[in-house]
Write a protein that holds these residues in place. Sequence first.
Motif, PDB file in Angstrom:
ATOM      1  N   ILE A  42      32.899  44.827  53.350  1.00 41.93           N
ATOM      2  CA  ILE A  42      33.504  44.476  52.056  1.00 41.93           C
ATOM      3  C   ILE A  42      32.883  45.294  50.937  1.00 41.93           C
ATOM      4  N   ALA A  43      31.560  45.448  50.958  1.00 39.92           N
ATOM      5  CA  ALA A  43      30.874  46.208  49.905  1.00 39.92           C
ATOM      6  C   ALA A  43      31.289  47.674  49.926  1.00 39.92           C
ATOM      7  N   SER A  44      31.373  48.250  51.125  1.00 42.48           N
ATOM      8  CA  SER A  44      31.755  49.666  51.189  1.00 42.48           C
ATOM      9  C   SER A  44      33.216  49.863  50.778  1.00 42.48           C
ATOM     10  N   GLU A  45      34.070  48.909  51.131  1.00 44.09           N
ATOM     11  CA  GLU A  45      35.483  48.998  50.726  1.00 44.09           C
ATOM     12  C   GLU A  45      35.620  48.847  49.210  1.00 44.09           C
ATOM     13  N   ALA A  46      34.851  47.950  48.609  1.00 41.84           N
ATOM     14  CA  ALA A  46      34.888  47.756  47.159  1.00 41.84           C
ATOM     15  C   ALA A  46      34.391  49.007  46.441  1.00 41.84           C
ATOM     16  N   ALA A  47      33.346  49.628  46.967  1.00 40.88           N
ATOM     17  CA  ALA A  47      32.843  50.870  46.369  1.00 40.88           C
ATOM     18  C   ALA A  47      33.878  51.990  46.473  1.00 40.88           C
ATOM     19  N   TYR A  52      38.069  55.397  43.942  1.00 42.82           N
ATOM     20  CA  TYR A  52      39.467  55.840  43.860  1.00 42.82           C
ATOM     21  C   TYR A  52      40.010  55.701  42.441  1.00 42.82           C
ATOM     22  N   ASN A  53      39.586  54.641  41.754  1.00 50.00           N
ATOM     23  CA  ASN A  53      40.062  54.381  40.392  1.00 50.00           C
ATOM     24  C   ASN A  53      39.183  54.999  39.316  1.00 50.00           C
ATOM     25  N   LYS A  54      38.230  55.835  39.744  1.00 50.04           N
ATOM     26  CA  LYS A  54      37.324  56.547  38.828  1.00 50.04           C
ATOM     27  C   LYS A  54      36.572  55.588  37.908  1.00 50.04           C
ATOM     28  N   LYS A  55      36.100  54.475  38.490  1.00 50.99           N
ATOM     29  CA  LYS A  55      35.319  53.486  37.738  1.00 50.99           C
ATOM     30  C   LYS A  55      33.863  53.569  38.192  1.00 50.99           C
ATOM     31  N   PRO A  56      32.923  53.511  37.264  1.00 53.82           N
ATOM     32  CA  PRO A  56      31.504  53.607  37.659  1.00 53.82           C
ATOM     33  C   PRO A  56      30.915  52.308  38.217  1.00 53.82           C
ATOM     34  N   THR A  57      31.592  51.174  37.974  1.00 56.48           N
ATOM     35  CA  THR A  57      31.052  49.896  38.427  1.00 56.48           C
ATOM     36  C   THR A  57      32.021  49.188  39.361  1.00 56.48           C
ATOM     37  N   VAL A  58      31.452  48.343  40.213  1.00 59.67           N
ATOM     38  CA  VAL A  58      32.253  47.514  41.104  1.00 59.67           C
ATOM     39  C   VAL A  58      32.376  46.144  40.450  1.00 59.67           C
ATOM     40  N   THR A  59      33.592  45.772  40.105  1.00 62.70           N
ATOM     41  CA  THR A  59      33.818  44.485  39.441  1.00 62.70           C
ATOM     42  C   THR A  59      34.325  43.461  40.453  1.00 62.70           C
ATOM     43  N   SER A  60      34.533  42.234  39.967  1.00 58.33           N
ATOM     44  CA  SER A  60      35.038  41.183  40.848  1.00 58.33           C
ATOM     45  C   SER A  60      36.441  41.516  41.351  1.00 58.33           C
ATOM     46  N   ARG A  61      37.165  42.291  40.602  1.00 58.32           N
ATOM     47  CA  ARG A  61      38.512  42.687  41.035  1.00 58.32           C
ATOM     48  C   ARG A  61      38.459  43.556  42.281  1.00 58.32           C
ATOM     49  N   GLU A  62      37.530  44.525  42.310  1.00 60.37           N
ATOM     50  CA  GLU A  62      37.382  45.375  43.498  1.00 60.37           C
ATOM     51  C   GLU A  62      36.904  44.559  44.700  1.00 60.37           C
ATOM     52  N   ILE A  63      35.982  43.624  44.439  1.00 57.35           N
ATOM     53  CA  ILE A  63      35.485  42.774  45.517  1.00 57.35           C
ATOM     54  C   ILE A  63      36.628  41.934  46.091  1.00 57.35           C
ATOM     55  N   THR A  65      39.871  42.547  46.027  1.00 57.75           N
ATOM     56  CA  THR A  65      40.797  43.398  46.773  1.00 57.75           C
ATOM     57  C   THR A  65      40.213  43.792  48.107  1.00 57.75           C
ATOM     58  N   ALA A  66      38.915  44.095  48.145  1.00 62.86           N
ATOM     59  CA  ALA A  66      38.252  44.462  49.394  1.00 62.86           C
ATOM     60  C   ALA A  66      38.259  43.300  50.387  1.00 62.86           C
ATOM     61  N   VAL A  67      38.049  42.091  49.885  1.00 59.47           N
ATOM     62  CA  VAL A  67      38.087  40.910  50.756  1.00 59.47           C
ATOM     63  C   VAL A  67      39.468  40.763  51.369  1.00 59.47           C
ATOM     64  N   ARG A  68      40.492  40.956  50.565  1.00 63.55           N
ATOM     65  CA  ARG A  68      41.863  40.859  51.087  1.00 63.55           C
ATOM     66  C   ARG A  68      42.146  41.921  52.142  1.00 63.55           C
ATOM     67  N   LEU A  69      41.560  43.106  51.981  1.00 64.70           N
ATOM     68  CA  LEU A  69      41.791  44.179  52.939  1.00 64.70           C
ATOM     69  C   LEU A  69      40.992  44.006  54.231  1.00 64.70           C
TER      70      LEU A  69
END
Length: 93
Positions: A42-47, A52-63, A65-69
Amino acid sequence: MPPKAAEKAPAKKAAPAKTAEGKKKAKKMAKAETYKIYIYKIASEAARLARYNKKPTVTSREIQTAVRLVLPGELAKHAVSEGTKAVTKFTSA
């Protein structure tokens, strides 16, 4: 020192299965995936999503989405709802 009569000798491993040609083939052990493996996935998918979205931080939104994937079906739904509940409780305190 020889083993006592009450002690059992170590169990012998089963002989490897033979194929049609008569060669020995080793059995593969099925790996049980642990929680830490899922957390790492999950952490590697969120990163990756953040990159991909050119964001420097991993937010709850990425987490989320990664959980869903990463997690399958109903488990992902429950994980997302528990995560949302935890974030809501954290921000309100």
